[in-house]
Design a protein around this motif. Structure first.
Motif, short mmCIF file in Angstrom:
data_model
loop_
_atom_site.label_atom_id
_atom_site.label_comp_id
_atom_site.label_asym_id
_atom_site.label_seq_id
_atom_site.Cartn_x
_atom_site.Cartn_y
_atom_site.Cartn_z
N MET A 75 0.77 -1.07 0.04
CA MET A 75 0.15 -0.05 -0.15
C MET A 75 0.88 1.43 -0.14
N LYS A 76 2.11 1.21 0.17
CA LYS A 76 3.19 2.46 0.25
C LYS A 76 2.84 3.03 -1.01
N ASN A 77 2.86 2.46 -2.09
CA ASN A 77 2.92 3.21 -3.50
C ASN A 77 1.48 3.70 -3.85
N LEU A 78 0.71 3.77 -3.25
CA LEU A 78 -0.68 4.09 -3.39
C LEU A 78 -0.64 5.55 -3.34
N LYS A 79 -1.46 6.05 -4.51
CA LYS A 79 -1.60 7.68 -4.51
C LYS A 79 -2.42 8.18 -3.37
N ASN A 80 -3.38 7.55 -3.02
CA ASN A 80 -4.21 7.84 -2.00
C ASN A 80 -4.09 7.17 -0.74
N ASN A 81 -2.82 7.21 -0.33
CA ASN A 81 -1.99 6.49 0.90
C ASN A 81 -2.65 7.12 2.05
N LYS A 82 -3.05 8.61 2.15
CA LYS A 82 -3.48 9.33 3.23
C LYS A 82 -4.99 8.90 3.54
N THR A 83 -5.59 8.56 2.43
CA THR A 83 -7.00 8.31 2.76
C THR A 83 -7.20 6.93 3.07
N TYR A 84 -6.41 6.13 2.68
CA TYR A 84 -6.31 4.63 3.03
C TYR A 84 -5.94 4.83 4.74
N ASN A 85 -4.94 5.37 5.05
CA ASN A 85 -4.63 5.52 6.43
C ASN A 85 -5.68 5.95 7.46
N SER A 86 -6.45 7.06 6.94
CA SER A 86 -7.49 7.75 7.68
C SER A 86 -8.60 6.34 7.77
N LEU A 87 -9.06 5.88 6.74
CA LEU A 87 -10.01 4.64 6.92
C LEU A 87 -9.53 3.64 7.80
N LEU A 88 -8.22 3.30 7.91
CA LEU A 88 -7.65 2.30 9.02
C LEU A 88 -8.07 2.99 10.19
N LYS A 89 -7.80 4.10 10.56
CA LYS A 89 -7.66 4.82 11.82
C LYS A 89 -9.44 4.95 12.14
N LYS A 90 -10.12 5.21 11.32
CA LYS A 90 -11.68 5.44 11.43
C LYS A 90 -12.20 3.90 11.72
N SER A 91 -11.75 2.91 11.04
CA SER A 91 -12.11 1.46 11.29
C SER A 91 -12.05 1.00 12.63
N ASP A 92 -10.96 1.53 13.39
CA ASP A 92 -10.50 0.90 14.80
C ASP A 92 -11.40 1.82 15.85
N TYR A 93 -12.38 1.40 16.22
CA TYR A 93 -13.33 2.24 17.27
C TYR A 93 -12.61 2.81 18.32
N SER A 94 -11.59 2.00 18.82
CA SER A 94 -10.64 2.56 19.86
C SER A 94 -9.81 3.83 19.71
N ASN A 95 -9.62 3.87 18.51
CA ASN A 95 -8.54 4.93 17.90
C ASN A 95 -9.21 6.29 17.58
N GLY A 96 -10.33 5.90 16.87
CA GLY A 96 -11.07 7.20 16.28
C GLY A 96 -10.56 7.60 15.22
N GLY A 97 -10.44 8.80 14.94
CA GLY A 97 -9.87 9.29 13.67
C GLY A 97 -11.26 9.93 12.87
N ARG A 98 -10.82 10.86 11.90
CA ARG A 98 -11.78 11.25 11.07
C ARG A 98 -12.17 10.26 9.81
N MET A 99 -13.36 10.50 9.45
CA MET A 99 -13.70 9.74 8.18
C MET A 99 -13.19 10.44 7.05
N PRO A 100 -12.62 10.02 6.11
CA PRO A 100 -12.41 10.89 4.81
C PRO A 100 -13.53 10.97 4.04
N SER A 101 -13.55 11.95 3.14
CA SER A 101 -14.84 12.42 2.40
C SER A 101 -15.14 11.09 1.41
N LEU A 102 -16.28 11.26 0.99
CA LEU A 102 -16.85 9.86 0.11
C LEU A 102 -15.92 10.11 -1.24
N ARG A 103 -15.82 11.49 -1.82
CA ARG A 103 -15.10 11.69 -2.81
C ARG A 103 -13.53 10.93 -2.67
N SER A 104 -12.73 11.22 -1.82
CA SER A 104 -11.53 10.70 -1.58
C SER A 104 -11.51 9.30 -1.61
#
Length: 107
Positions: free
Chosen positions: A1-30
């Motif tokens: 996943m490191k070569n992914l253009k939208n790596n920041k979006t993926y990392n945000s999804l990972l954080k958001k998917s972990d309920y204990s970590n929280g994090g912001r949901m990326p926009s649906l466009r992203s």
């Protein structure tokens, strides 16, 4: 996943998917751009709707509008329909993120 253009979006999804970590949901466009990068079938479309009160009067925000604008993201493979105008959208974002991350990891 490191070569992914939208790596920041993926990392945000990972954080958001972990309920204990929280994090912001990326926009649906992203998220749509990320899914396009990964060649995952999906559909993103602009969405708007009027909100109504139980007494059949229109619901106005403090800004005075009754029309809400956003996006709807559909991913048929996992039967996901995320609509940013839905009343409980923010409450459900953790579940959406978890389902999308699960799909991406399975590819």
């Amino acid at each position: 996943m490191k070569n992914l253009k939208n790596n920041k979006t993926y990392n945000s999804l990972l954080k958001k998917s972990d309920y204990s970590n929280g994090g912001r949901m990326p926009s649906l466009r992203s998220i749509s751009k990320l899914l396009t990068d990964l060649n995952i079938e999906h559909k993103l479309q602009p969405w708007s709707e009027d909100k109504w009160r139980p007494n059949s009067l229109t619901y106005n925000t403090s800004g005075g509008t009754k029309l809400y604008s956003g996006y709807e993201l559909r991913i048929p493979e996992i039967n996901l329909r995320a609509n940013s105008c839905d009343t409980y959208y923010s409450y459900n974002t953790g579940g959406y993120a978890r389902d999308i991350v699960k799909l991406i990891k399975s590819k």
